[in-house]
Design a protein around this motif. Structure first.
Motif, short mmCIF file in Angstrom:
data_model
loop_
_atom_site.label_atom_id
_atom_site.label_comp_id
_atom_site.label_asym_id
_atom_site.label_seq_id
_atom_site.Cartn_x
_atom_site.Cartn_y
_atom_site.Cartn_z
N SER A 7 44.09 -4.58 92.49
CA SER A 7 44.90 -4.60 93.71
C SER A 7 46.37 -4.31 93.43
N PHE A 8 46.70 -4.10 92.15
CA PHE A 8 48.08 -3.75 91.78
C PHE A 8 48.17 -2.23 91.78
N ASN A 9 48.73 -1.65 92.84
CA ASN A 9 48.70 -0.21 93.05
C ASN A 9 49.95 0.46 92.49
N CYS A 10 49.73 1.54 91.76
CA CYS A 10 50.82 2.28 91.10
C CYS A 10 50.79 3.74 91.56
N LEU A 11 51.96 4.35 91.58
CA LEU A 11 52.07 5.73 92.05
C LEU A 11 53.02 6.51 91.15
N LEU A 12 52.58 7.68 90.70
CA LEU A 12 53.43 8.61 89.94
C LEU A 12 53.70 9.81 90.84
N ILE A 13 54.96 10.26 90.86
CA ILE A 13 55.37 11.25 91.86
C ILE A 13 56.01 12.47 91.20
N HIS A 14 55.51 13.65 91.59
CA HIS A 14 56.18 14.91 91.24
C HIS A 14 56.95 15.39 92.45
N THR A 15 58.24 15.63 92.27
CA THR A 15 59.11 16.07 93.36
C THR A 15 59.63 17.46 93.05
N PRO A 16 59.19 18.49 93.77
CA PRO A 16 59.71 19.84 93.53
C PRO A 16 61.18 19.96 93.92
N ASN A 17 61.76 21.09 93.56
CA ASN A 17 63.13 21.43 93.95
C ASN A 17 63.08 22.13 95.32
N LEU A 18 63.63 21.47 96.34
CA LEU A 18 63.54 21.96 97.72
C LEU A 18 64.75 22.82 98.05
N GLY A 48 43.77 -1.06 83.67
CA GLY A 48 42.97 -1.64 84.73
C GLY A 48 43.58 -1.59 86.11
N PHE A 49 44.73 -0.88 86.27
CA PHE A 49 45.39 -0.83 87.57
C PHE A 49 45.00 0.43 88.34
N ASN A 50 45.10 0.36 89.66
CA ASN A 50 44.94 1.56 90.48
C ASN A 50 46.16 2.45 90.29
N VAL A 51 45.93 3.73 90.10
CA VAL A 51 47.04 4.66 89.91
C VAL A 51 46.70 5.99 90.56
N GLU A 52 47.72 6.64 91.12
CA GLU A 52 47.55 7.93 91.79
C GLU A 52 48.78 8.78 91.52
N ILE A 53 48.56 10.08 91.35
CA ILE A 53 49.65 11.05 91.22
C ILE A 53 49.79 11.78 92.55
N ILE A 54 51.02 11.88 93.02
CA ILE A 54 51.29 12.59 94.28
C ILE A 54 52.28 13.72 94.03
N TYR A 204 44.94 13.78 78.77
CA TYR A 204 45.91 14.75 79.29
C TYR A 204 45.50 15.35 80.62
N PHE A 205 44.27 15.18 81.00
CA PHE A 205 43.85 15.85 82.23
C PHE A 205 42.71 15.08 82.87
N ASN A 206 43.01 14.47 84.01
CA ASN A 206 42.00 13.78 84.81
C ASN A 206 42.31 14.05 86.27
N PRO A 207 41.73 15.10 86.85
CA PRO A 207 42.09 15.49 88.22
C PRO A 207 41.79 14.42 89.26
N SER A 208 40.89 13.48 88.94
CA SER A 208 40.56 12.44 89.90
C SER A 208 41.74 11.51 90.16
N LEU A 209 42.74 11.53 89.27
CA LEU A 209 43.90 10.66 89.43
C LEU A 209 44.96 11.26 90.36
N MET A 210 44.78 12.52 90.75
CA MET A 210 45.78 13.18 91.58
C MET A 210 45.29 13.36 93.00
N ARG A 211 46.09 12.92 93.95
CA ARG A 211 45.79 13.14 95.36
C ARG A 211 45.91 14.64 95.67
N HIS A 212 44.87 15.19 96.27
CA HIS A 212 44.83 16.61 96.63
C HIS A 212 44.97 17.51 95.40
#
Length: 479
Positions: A7-18, A48-54, A204-212
């Protein structure tokens, strides 16, 4: 009672240059995530934590109403790490983090990546909504940090003013006393630098961790937000990490030996084992349909024992049918080329970078020097072996157009002379943090450089509120 790790949710974020087109519509560059985002997410998952890349650009393209701050609140996310690897991301990362913190004060926000690491103290001093910077190589750091936050945050909310002890976590710069405007910034002494065995443990590569991820895999270098069908780039090529480190100190490079030692502490080269590389290639082929594999790692052109050994293992596994783009920092010798020929398909390509036609410029700016004669001799041999090549030249500050035109003519000459030279390219190079000519520009005939983070931040300041701008898809200029 403390909640479970799941239940401890973590998020990694890639931010492009707008950025903004002349008609007021928006586009982004720096759309490809730093490779380390996946290995960082993998370490959080192992804990053991929930993690997602956006990818903020993908999310905004798919849904113009997407709000990172709202997404974080709705999903009860506790820890967020922004990737600030490339300096053109500077404004958009900081602006996104600021708005996120305003609306989610109890979320712990960290930055990581090369630019964040280089400017760690300036960022911490000037942007109090950033709770920490993970300097250098962050896999061990992020795993320990999320574990400590999980153990502490249910009892010590970030806005409570109670201090949290993070002093034993490697590669961490943090703020002691999060609510105090005079909080002391602590840079921990413990350092982690990945060795060979560490690299083999990372995922180095687990696509299931990335949203979309499916949409991200089809993004191109430039994403136009007002146009349809932008996410249709053929998913044919993918980069594979072979190691970390470099012995060179090319004048323009922010990732050379001295820069890396300064920013991460790394003063040695680490290599991934062949089995780890082969397993990743197989997954990319089977699960993602990847056809070409990009290898950009040539840290010591005088000793390519590792690369030659790896190619032999790849040959045994893929029977000489693997498609590759291989970028070399110096000239290959005949042993390397013979091994390459037997390892990879006839469609595979070696990228060579003389940088300039003028050999004196090449010797001054490029660590791994070779003459035009040596280049042409190698191209002759590649012609005999029928190995394809791309040739790269550079446009740099303080070099006049005469030299650039010489490089263009030389590129055209090589393409016409050698049938296996696919093409030549002339690429502008800008000043990167930690590069030699940024640190001491006067030695390279350059004006005073952008030595402070605020310079990079201001240079990339285009759209107020960045991806959180409520008029994101307007055709009018955004103020």
């Amino acid at each position: 009672m403390q909640n479970s790790k799941s239940s401890f949710n973590c998020l990694l974020i890639h931010t492009p240059n707008l950025s903004q087109n002349s008609d007021g519509t928006l586009f982004s560059e720096v759309n490809f995530c730093a490779m380390g985002l996946f290995s960082l997410a993998g370490e959080i998952k192992k804990e053991g934590f929930n993690v997602e890349i956006i990818h903020l650009g993908i999310e905004k393209y798919l849904d113009k109403n997407f709000s990172l701050a709202s997404y974080v609140k709705e999903n009860n996310i506790k820890f967020i790490a922004f990737s600030l690897h490339w300096h053109p991301q500077s404004f958009d990362v900081i602006e996104s983090a600021k708005i996120l913190k305003e609306q989610n004060p109890n979320v712990f926000i960290a930055l990581g990546g090369f630019t964040a690491s280089y400017f760690k103290n300036e960022i911490m001093e000037n942007f109090p909504f950033v709770d920490a910077v993970m300097k250098g190589e962050g896999e061990k750091t992020i795993r320990k940090l999320t574990k400590r936050l999980y153990e502490t945050m249910p009892f010590v909310p970030l806005d409570s003013g109670v201090e949290m002890n993070l002093s034993d976590i490697e590669n961490l710069v943090w703020r002691k006393g999060l609510k105090n405007s005079k909080a002391k910034i602590i840079e921990n002494n413990e350092v982690f630098i990945a060795k060979n065995e560490d690299l083999d443990e990372f995922d180095y590569f687990n696509p299931s961790l990335m949203r979309h991820y499916g949409e991200y895999s089809k993004v191109s270098f430039e994403l136009q937000y007002s146009k349809a069908k932008q996410l249709n780039n053929p998913k044919t090529a993918h980069g594979v990490s072979l190691g970390r480190g470099c012995l060179g100190n090319c004048t323009w490079c922010g990732g050379g030996y001295n820069a890396m030692k300064m920013v991460t502490g790394r003063d040695f080269i680490s290599y991934r084992g062949a089995k780890s590389v082969i397993d990743e290639v197989k997954k990319l082929q089977k699960n993602e349909g990847i056809e070409f594999f990009c290898f950009c790692f040539d840290p010591n052109p005088k000793d390519r024992t590792y690369l030659i050994g790896l190619m032999k293992e790849l040959k045994n596994e893929f029977n000489g049918k693997l498609n590759a783009f291989f970028t070399l920092y110096g000239l290959p010798d005949k042993e390397f080329l013979n091994t390459f020929k037997s390892t990879f398909s006839k469609e595979s390509v070696i990228s060579l970078s003389p940088e300039f036609f003028d050999e004196s410029l090449r010797k001054f700016h490029k660590s791994f020097f070779f003459s035009n004669k040596e280049l042409e001799e190698i191209l002759e041999y590649m012609e005999e072996l029928e190995i394809l090549s791309d040739i790269y030249f550079s446009i740099i500050p303080a070099v006049n157009e005469f030299h650039n035109e010489e490089s263009r003519r030389y590129g055209k000459f090589l393409k016409e002379k050698y049938s296996f030279v696919k093409d030549y390219y002339i690429i502008p190079i800008i000043q990167e943090p930690a590069s030699p000519w940024t640190i001491t520009p006067e030695e390279y005939g350059l004006p005073p450089s952008k030595k402070n983070f605020i310079n990079y931040y201001n240079d990339t300041n285009c759209i107020k509120k960045s991806f959180e701008n409520s008029e994101f898809f307007t055709t009018k200029p955004l103020k």
